[in-house]
Design an enzyme around this catalytic site. Structure first.
Site, PDB file in Angstrom:
ATOM      1  NE  ARG A 101      -3.954   0.548   1.841  1.00  0.00           N
ATOM      2  CZ  ARG A 101      -5.197   0.708   2.279  1.00  0.00           C
ATOM      3  NH1 ARG A 101      -5.457   1.521   3.292  1.00  0.00           N
ATOM      4  NH2 ARG A 101      -6.192   0.056   1.730  1.00  0.00           N
ATOM      5  CG  HIS A 128      -8.385   0.217  -3.289  1.00  0.00           C
ATOM      6  ND1 HIS A 128      -7.641  -0.889  -2.932  1.00  0.00           N
ATOM      7  CD2 HIS A 128      -9.078   0.581  -2.173  1.00  0.00           C
ATOM      8  CE1 HIS A 128      -7.885  -1.182  -1.673  1.00  0.00           C
ATOM      9  NE2 HIS A 128      -8.741  -0.314  -1.180  1.00  0.00           N
ATOM     10  CD  GLN A 131     -13.241  -1.535  -1.565  1.00  0.00           C
ATOM     11  OE1 GLN A 131     -12.485  -1.501  -0.598  1.00  0.00           O
ATOM     12  NE2 GLN A 131     -14.459  -2.041  -1.464  1.00  0.00           N
ATOM     13  CG  ASP A 216     -13.355   6.586  -1.566  1.00  0.00           C
ATOM     14  OD1 ASP A 216     -13.507   6.496  -0.332  1.00  0.00           O
ATOM     15  OD2 ASP A 216     -12.266   6.401  -2.124  1.00  0.00           O
ATOM     16  CB  CYS A 256     -14.058   1.482  -0.701  1.00  0.00           C
ATOM     17  SG  CYS A 256     -13.495   3.179  -0.471  1.00  0.00           S
ATOM     18  NE  ARG A 284     -10.820  -5.134  -0.053  1.00  0.00           N
ATOM     19  CZ  ARG A 284     -10.050  -4.142   0.399  1.00  0.00           C
ATOM     20  NH1 ARG A 284     -10.584  -3.100   0.997  1.00  0.00           N
ATOM     21  NH2 ARG A 284      -8.733  -4.174   0.216  1.00  0.00           N
TER      22      ARG A 284
END
Ligand code: CP
Ligand code: NVA
Length: 298
Positions: A101, A128, A131, A216, A256, A284
């Site tokens: 990340r 991402h 996700q 988001d 998310c 996830r």
């Protein structure tokens, strides 16, 4: 043979991602998980905070018989200037896969070019991809298929939105983005898509017939320092139950997470009956277990 990396959806077909999603659903339904990743070791290098990504990968591999080691970037000699390429070569000899990340997508590219083990993007400033796998799995869980037809993205066109742009091309759904001027998607990511992404001029047109409504945070981790001027620009871009009235009658709401109630979502949105955000967060775990199997075993 060079390893398969998962930095974005480039190099992955609709069929391969669908089989990962289907396997995620299958793993979710099992009472007893297989020890399919026995003795496999996953490294996690995180330069940014995380709740879902970190826990889902660490617990996900452990439940399949493997193990994990978490390394915040300040723990590594990389933070003292050791080249990314050297770190990649050394970790390749000790681990079976690595999740990174970072705020700098280029780091992922350099790392993967020097890595003989799969590298997974656990979020970068650009994408991402893990996700959206969970988002697609959640859609399939509630609809029984992946015929999404249309997604409405409301708000900042960020890394998560970029992965939706890639997914729209692969899964052939329309993506309508409703964002303030100056917060349009990355032009390079837009160039790579088909004609199924549109920038909507009104909230109504973005939402019309959308089967997924999503958003988001207005300020992502790599672009912190939210100014009052920026907040003012996003006024009118909050997803609330009224938005769901404008979408397809069976539309689901996804986010998310983490969410900022009162900004990109109204206070009541996460608990609205269209909201599947808690399933999405749990997924996830399952879909990334399937991703690890795909990258490590195939
Ligand atoms: N959605 C997501 O990636 O959450 P975390 O930042 O908690 O990992
Ligand atoms: N766009 C957000 C996603 C967090 C999971 C960020 O990058 O901070």
């Amino acid at each position: 043979m060079s390893p398969k990396h998962f930095l974005n959806y480039e190099g992955f077909s609709k069929e391969s991602l669908t089989s990962i999603i289907n396997r995620g659903l299958e793993l979710k339904s099992l009472k007893q998980l297989p020890k399919s990743l026995e003795n496999k070791s996953l490294g996690l290098i995180f330069e940014k905070p995380s709740t879902r990504t970190r826990v889902s990968f660490e617990i996900g591999i452990q439940k399949l018989g493997g193990n994990s080691i978490f390394l915040s970037s300040s723990d590594l000699q990389m933070s003292r200037g050791e080249p990314i390429s050297d770190t990649a070569k050394v970790l390749s000899s000790m681990l079976d896969a690595v999740v990174i990340r970072t705020a700098n997508h280029e780091l992922l590219e350099i790392f993967s070019q020097n890595s003989s083990i799969p590298v997974i993007n656990g979020l970068s400033n650009l994408y991402h991809p893990c996700q959206i796998l969970a988002d697609l799995m959640t859609f399939k869980e509630f609809n029984g298929n992946l015929n999404i037809s249309k997604v409405a993205w409301i708000g900042d066109s960020n890394n998560v939105c970029n992965s939706y742009i890639e997914a729209a091309k692969l899964f052939d759904f329309n993506l309508s983005i409703y964002c303030p001027n100056g917060y349009e998607p990355n032009s390079e990511v837009m160039r790579s898509q088909n004609n199924n992404v549109v920038l909507s001029k009104t909230r109504e047109s973005a939402l019309r017939e959308a089967k997924v409504v999503t958003t988001d945070v207005w300020t992502s981790m790599h672009s912190e320092n939210q100014t009052q001027e920026k907040s003012n620009k996003f006024e009118g871009y909050t997803v609330d139950p009224g938005c769901m009235e404008l979408a397809h009658k069976e539309a689901i709401f996804l986010h998310c997470l983490p969410a900022h109630r009162g900004e990109e979502v109204s206070i009541d949105m996460l608990e609205h009956n269209s909201s599947k955000v808690w399933y999405q967060a749990e997924n996830r775990l399952h879909v990334q277990q399937a991703l690890l199997e795909n990258l490590l075993l195939d």
